[in-house]
Design an enzyme around this catalytic site. Structure first.
Site, PDB file in Angstrom:
ATOM      1  N   ARG A  96      -9.370  -4.574   5.025  1.00  0.00           N
ATOM      2  CA  ARG A  96     -10.477  -3.612   4.932  1.00  0.00           C
ATOM      3  C   ARG A  96     -11.605  -4.165   5.781  1.00  0.00           C
ATOM      4  O   ARG A  96     -12.108  -5.263   5.483  1.00  0.00           O
ATOM      5  CB  ARG A  96     -10.911  -3.433   3.477  1.00  0.00           C
ATOM      6  CG  ARG A  96     -12.208  -2.702   3.311  1.00  0.00           C
ATOM      7  CD  ARG A  96     -12.482  -2.284   1.882  1.00  0.00           C
ATOM      8  NE  ARG A  96     -11.598  -1.186   1.506  1.00  0.00           N
ATOM      9  CZ  ARG A  96     -11.774  -0.425   0.421  1.00  0.00           C
ATOM     10  NH1 ARG A  96     -12.793  -0.632  -0.373  1.00  0.00           N
ATOM     11  NH2 ARG A  96     -10.919   0.546   0.145  1.00  0.00           N
ATOM     12  N   HIS A 128      -9.021   5.817   6.510  1.00  0.00           N
ATOM     13  CA  HIS A 128      -8.575   5.240   5.224  1.00  0.00           C
ATOM     14  C   HIS A 128      -7.168   5.798   4.941  1.00  0.00           C
ATOM     15  O   HIS A 128      -6.966   6.587   4.012  1.00  0.00           O
ATOM     16  CB  HIS A 128      -9.563   5.603   4.120  1.00  0.00           C
ATOM     17  CG  HIS A 128      -9.439   4.788   2.869  1.00  0.00           C
ATOM     18  ND1 HIS A 128      -8.501   3.774   2.719  1.00  0.00           N
ATOM     19  CD2 HIS A 128     -10.139   4.829   1.699  1.00  0.00           C
ATOM     20  CE1 HIS A 128      -8.650   3.238   1.517  1.00  0.00           C
ATOM     21  NE2 HIS A 128      -9.616   3.856   0.881  1.00  0.00           N
ATOM     22  N   GLN A 131      -5.355   5.702   1.434  1.00  0.00           N
ATOM     23  CA  GLN A 131      -5.938   6.660   0.493  1.00  0.00           C
ATOM     24  C   GLN A 131      -5.304   8.042   0.695  1.00  0.00           C
ATOM     25  O   GLN A 131      -4.911   8.711  -0.270  1.00  0.00           O
ATOM     26  CB  GLN A 131      -7.458   6.750   0.717  1.00  0.00           C
ATOM     27  CG  GLN A 131      -8.155   7.779  -0.142  1.00  0.00           C
ATOM     28  CD  GLN A 131      -8.168   7.397  -1.600  1.00  0.00           C
ATOM     29  OE1 GLN A 131      -8.636   6.319  -1.950  1.00  0.00           O
ATOM     30  NE2 GLN A 131      -7.685   8.278  -2.474  1.00  0.00           N
ATOM     31  N   ASP A 219     -15.928  12.986  -1.149  1.00  0.00           N
ATOM     32  CA  ASP A 219     -16.125  11.537  -1.061  1.00  0.00           C
ATOM     33  C   ASP A 219     -17.639  11.304  -1.045  1.00  0.00           C
ATOM     34  O   ASP A 219     -18.427  12.245  -0.847  1.00  0.00           O
ATOM     35  CB  ASP A 219     -15.449  11.004   0.227  1.00  0.00           C
ATOM     36  CG  ASP A 219     -15.587   9.498   0.405  1.00  0.00           C
ATOM     37  OD1 ASP A 219     -15.850   8.794  -0.590  1.00  0.00           O
ATOM     38  OD2 ASP A 219     -15.445   9.028   1.554  1.00  0.00           O
ATOM     39  N   CYS A 259     -11.748  10.283  -3.850  1.00  0.00           N
ATOM     40  CA  CYS A 259     -11.121   8.975  -3.619  1.00  0.00           C
ATOM     41  C   CYS A 259     -11.755   7.887  -4.480  1.00  0.00           C
ATOM     42  O   CYS A 259     -11.126   6.868  -4.739  1.00  0.00           O
ATOM     43  CB  CYS A 259     -11.186   8.607  -2.145  1.00  0.00           C
ATOM     44  SG  CYS A 259     -12.868   8.465  -1.526  1.00  0.00           S
ATOM     45  N   ARG A 287      -2.684   5.310  -5.816  1.00  0.00           N
ATOM     46  CA  ARG A 287      -2.947   4.346  -4.744  1.00  0.00           C
ATOM     47  C   ARG A 287      -1.878   3.244  -4.751  1.00  0.00           C
ATOM     48  O   ARG A 287      -1.413   2.790  -3.704  1.00  0.00           O
ATOM     49  CB  ARG A 287      -4.346   3.716  -4.906  1.00  0.00           C
ATOM     50  CG  ARG A 287      -5.523   4.677  -4.713  1.00  0.00           C
ATOM     51  CD  ARG A 287      -5.571   5.230  -3.293  1.00  0.00           C
ATOM     52  NE  ARG A 287      -5.469   4.172  -2.311  1.00  0.00           N
ATOM     53  CZ  ARG A 287      -6.478   3.379  -1.933  1.00  0.00           C
ATOM     54  NH1 ARG A 287      -7.683   3.542  -2.450  1.00  0.00           N
ATOM     55  NH2 ARG A 287      -6.293   2.440  -1.014  1.00  0.00           N
TER      56      ARG A 287
HETATM   57  N1   CP Z   1     -10.838   4.705  -2.967  1.00  0.00           N
HETATM   58  C1   CP Z   1     -10.963   3.393  -2.689  1.00  0.00           C
HETATM   59  O1   CP Z   1     -10.586   2.938  -1.611  1.00  0.00           O
HETATM   60  O2   CP Z   1     -11.536   2.669  -3.669  1.00  0.00           O
HETATM   61  P1   CP Z   1     -12.013   1.148  -3.522  1.00  0.00           P
HETATM   62  O3   CP Z   1     -13.116   1.152  -2.481  1.00  0.00           O
HETATM   63  O4   CP Z   1     -12.498   0.756  -4.864  1.00  0.00           O
HETATM   64  O5   CP Z   1     -10.859   0.338  -3.056  1.00  0.00           O
HETATM   65  N1  NVA Z   2     -16.035   6.723   2.689  1.00  0.00           N
HETATM   66  C1  NVA Z   2     -16.120   5.684   1.694  1.00  0.00           C
HETATM   67  C2  NVA Z   2     -14.808   5.519   1.030  1.00  0.00           C
HETATM   68  C3  NVA Z   2     -14.789   4.504  -0.088  1.00  0.00           C
HETATM   69  C4  NVA Z   2     -13.417   4.317  -0.667  1.00  0.00           C
HETATM   70  C5  NVA Z   2     -16.550   4.391   2.353  1.00  0.00           C
HETATM   71  O1  NVA Z   2     -16.111   4.112   3.477  1.00  0.00           O
HETATM   72  O2  NVA Z   2     -17.337   3.656   1.761  1.00  0.00           O
END
Ligand code: CP
Ligand code: NVA
Length: 307
Positions: A96, A128, A131, A219, A259, A287
């Protein structure tokens, strides 16, 4: 060839279906038996870390989670050197990252070093994808199929929206996206999704997008890394909240997906989030199943023998 999954569109329609089928299959081969998988997080995570660690264990492997600050990407060591170090130990690198280019640099460095270690995107500023696979799985479970369903995405044209757009395109789910000016997905995103076979429209009005939809999806208005814009975004996104009135415009069996994490009173109302149409916890659990399916696909038959 190493199967990196940096973007959702790194998968084709057949592979997306295969991931969803593997996600629901019993008795998968322990493709990670005796092997490690690196999980690297530059941003916080609740769902993705838990889902991925457990998916790795369910496939017989051992997850090693590290925070970005522990390795100091491009500070203590270059991204390329971190990637190749992790490649010495692990069967795959799941990361990430703040900038999508970090994933691309990792994949290139591993490739040039002759290390057959896939890089899997656990969220970047661009996409993502893991997701979106869980989202498709949830829609498929709720409706018994995907093709011909209609999804309305209400909110920021962000990483989640971009991967979802492509996932829906590959699965035959029609998408309407309603975002305020300045926060829309790009024309390039629309062209790409259409080239993947998608039926996509960008509209201004949440009501127009929601009309008759099977799925309402949203989101956060402010993604990780954009915290300094939160106040302005709350003003700019006024009117783009999924609430009970918007859900009333959707189809009679419509579901609400998010999400997570959710900001009640911003992108979703408390009542809609906690209401009977919400499937967010099923989606969150998925997930893990989708991640297991993806790892099984990427590391399973047809991938390299374990070295
Ligand atoms: N939806 C999602 O990616 O959640 P987290 O940021 O908690 O991993
Ligand atoms: N769009 C959000 C998604 C979190 C899972 C972010 O990038 O923070």
């Amino acid at each position: 060839m190493t199967r990196d999954v940096l973007r959702l569109s790194d998968l084709d329609a057949f592979e997306v279906t295969a991931v969803l089928d593997l996600a629901e299959a019993d008795g998968l081969d322990p493709v990670l038996a005796g092997r490690g998988v690196s999980l690297l997080f530059e941003h916080p995570s609740a769902r993705t870390r838990n889902a991925t660690e457990l998916a790795v264990v369910q496939l017989g492997g051992h997850p090693v989670t590290i925070r970005g600050e522990e390795v100091g990407l491009d500070r203590r060591e270059t991204v390329e050197d971190v990637a190749r170090t992790l490649g010495c130990f692990h069967r795959a690198i799941c990361a990430r990252v703040a900038r999508h280019t970090t994933l691309e640099r990792m994949a290139t460095a591993l490739d040039r070093a002759g290390m057959d270690v896939p890089v899997i995107n656990l969220l970047s500023d661009l996409e993502h994808p893991t997701q979106a696979l869980a989202d498709l799985l949830t829609i498929r479970q709720c409706f018994g199929g995907l093709a011909g369903r209609r999804l309305a995405y209400i909110g920021d044209g962000n990483n989640v929206a971009r991967s979802l757009l492509d996932a829906c395109a590959l699965a035959g789910v029609q998408v309407s996206v309603a975002s305020p000016p300045g926060y829309r997905l790009s024309e390039e995103d629309v062209v790409r999704a259409r080239e993947l076979g998608g039926t996509v429209e960008l509209v201004d009005s949440p009501e127009e997008a929601a009309e008759g939809a099977d799925v309402l999806y949203t989101d956060v208005w402010t993604s990780m890394g954009e915290e300094g814009e939160a106040a302005q975004r709350r003003l700019d996104f006024a009117g783009y909240t999924i609430d009970d009135a918007l859900l009333e415009r959707a189809g009679p069996d419509a579901i609400l997906l998010h999400c997570l994490p959710a900001h009640r009173g911003e992108e979703v109302s408390e009542s809609a989030f906690e209401g009977v149409r919400s499937r967010v916890w099923q989606q969150a659990e998925n997930r893990m199943h989708a991640m297991r399916g993806l790892l099984a696909l990427v590391l399973g038959d047809g991938s390299r023998e374990q070295g």
